[in-house]
Design an enzyme around this catalytic site. Sequence first.
Site, PDB file in Angstrom:
ATOM      1  N   ARG A 157      11.323   3.564   4.207  1.00 50.14           N
ATOM      2  CA  ARG A 157      10.649   2.752   5.233  1.00 50.14           C
ATOM      3  C   ARG A 157      12.021   1.902   5.605  1.00 50.14           C
ATOM      4  NH1 ARG A 157       5.673  -1.087   4.764  1.00 50.14           N
ATOM      5  NH2 ARG A 157       4.496   0.921   5.237  1.00 50.14           N
ATOM      6  N   LYS A 197      25.833  -5.075  -0.918  1.00 51.68           N
ATOM      7  CA  LYS A 197      27.538  -5.059  -0.774  1.00 51.68           C
ATOM      8  C   LYS A 197      27.851  -4.564   0.440  1.00 51.68           C
ATOM      9  CE  LYS A 197      27.249  -4.585  -5.790  1.00 51.68           C
ATOM     10  NZ  LYS A 197      27.444  -3.539  -6.814  1.00 51.68           N
ATOM     11  N   ARG A 200       0.680  -1.254   0.085  1.00 53.64           N
ATOM     12  CA  ARG A 200       0.193   0.000  -0.011  1.00 53.64           C
ATOM     13  C   ARG A 200       0.943   1.079  -0.058  1.00 53.64           C
ATOM     14  NH1 ARG A 200      -2.820  -4.139   2.128  1.00 53.64           N
ATOM     15  NH2 ARG A 200      -0.840  -4.836   2.779  1.00 53.64           N
ATOM     16  N   THR A 201       1.794   1.426   1.150  1.00 55.48           N
ATOM     17  CA  THR A 201       2.457   2.586   1.026  1.00 55.48           C
ATOM     18  C   THR A 201       3.475   3.030  -0.072  1.00 55.48           C
ATOM     19  OG1 THR A 201       2.590   2.047   3.351  1.00 55.48           O
ATOM     20  CG2 THR A 201       3.943   4.050   2.864  1.00 55.48           C
ATOM     21  N   HIS A 209       4.170   5.567  11.886  1.00 49.29           N
ATOM     22  CA  HIS A 209       3.795   5.434  10.531  1.00 49.29           C
ATOM     23  C   HIS A 209       2.906   6.780  10.245  1.00 49.29           C
ATOM     24  CE1 HIS A 209       2.917   3.874   6.377  1.00 49.29           C
ATOM     25  NE2 HIS A 209       2.564   2.797   6.958  1.00 49.29           N
TER      26      HIS A 209
HETATM   27  N1   CP Z   1      -0.378  -0.126   5.982  1.00 48.14           N
HETATM   28  C1   CP Z   1       0.787  -0.365   5.518  1.00 48.14           C
HETATM   29  O1   CP Z   1       1.761   0.204   5.808  1.00 48.14           O
HETATM   30  O2   CP Z   1       0.841  -1.279   4.148  1.00 48.14           O
HETATM   31  P1   CP Z   1       2.101  -1.735   3.593  1.00 48.14           P
HETATM   32  O3   CP Z   1       3.143  -2.336   4.416  1.00 48.14           O
HETATM   33  O4   CP Z   1       1.539  -2.713   2.422  1.00 48.14           O
HETATM   34  O5   CP Z   1       2.822  -0.515   2.728  1.00 48.14           O
END
Ligand code: CP
Length: 302
Positions: free
Chosen positions: A104, A82, A54-55, A132
């Site tokens: 992320r 590496k 999603r993100t 998040h």
């Molecule tokens: N909700 C969320 O962060 O989903 P993803 O891990 O698929 O990005």
Amino acid sequence: LRHLLGIEGLNPVTATSLLDLAESYALLNRSGKTQRDLLRGRTLINLFFEDSTRTRTSFELAGRRLGADVVNMSVATSSVTKGETLLDTAATLNAMNCDLLVVRHNRSGAPHLLAQKVSASVINAGDGTHEHPTQALLDALTIRRNKGRISGLTVAICGDVAHSRVARSNILLLTMMGNFVRLIGPPTLIPGGIATSGVTVFHDMEEGLKGADIVMMLRLQKERMTGGMVPSSREFFAYYGLDRKKLAYAKPDALVMHPGPMNRGVEIDSDIADDAARSRIQEQVEMGVAVRMAVLDTLARG
Ligand code: CP
């Protein structure tokens, strides 16, 4: 706003203006119109050290809809394998005149570290168990669209709170906006000391869900659990999985949310997840694009 590293650092005025802007992008997206001039000539790099559906996709869509050049860096095939460090990787991308760096990482605080080292605007797309922020904003937008407000509501966040950056960002945003948060889960999955002003802890679904306006379910993050403490899926579902019987404890018009990815039959029954009258899970995904457009727009304007 220079970076978006967490809900911590926002205030109710900034959060509301992000939600208002996201609402306008949600309407624009539904009408099929685009606004491709805003980020023309700017570069957005998605740097994901953890998996995402999603993100990462919604940041890509958001960037493209605003006219940015979007690059998805595949960490698995990069020089990270590496031995290149996070900071060297970010410095390399920064030297390519990247304007927006979406990060992320499994280490809490990684985006904060990068923000001190690069000239690009850094957006936290999930760091370890810490925050998040865009997930909390899209959750708030979904709630506001359905309930007509984002204050004075009772929101139950259920399941693996201990390992959830989504829970942490939601607790910060929902309490900041004047809601009541209930955390429901087994003692092993609710961190000690988390009950602050506006936050109450329950270990029983019936007690915790009573009178809730929103029921937000969380996945068991087995990948973050250390040996021996992983609950059995069947037992977890029996006590904490959301099914129709447990949902009946909440308000009759309570809505169900889940940040995804879902584990059906573990924290949520398919019957509830797919119930169009109660579940807002797909709308959350849709609002994810709108919120990320609003964040990119705001950061690009500085
Ligand atoms: N909700 C969320 O962060 O989903 P993803 O891990 O698929 O990005």
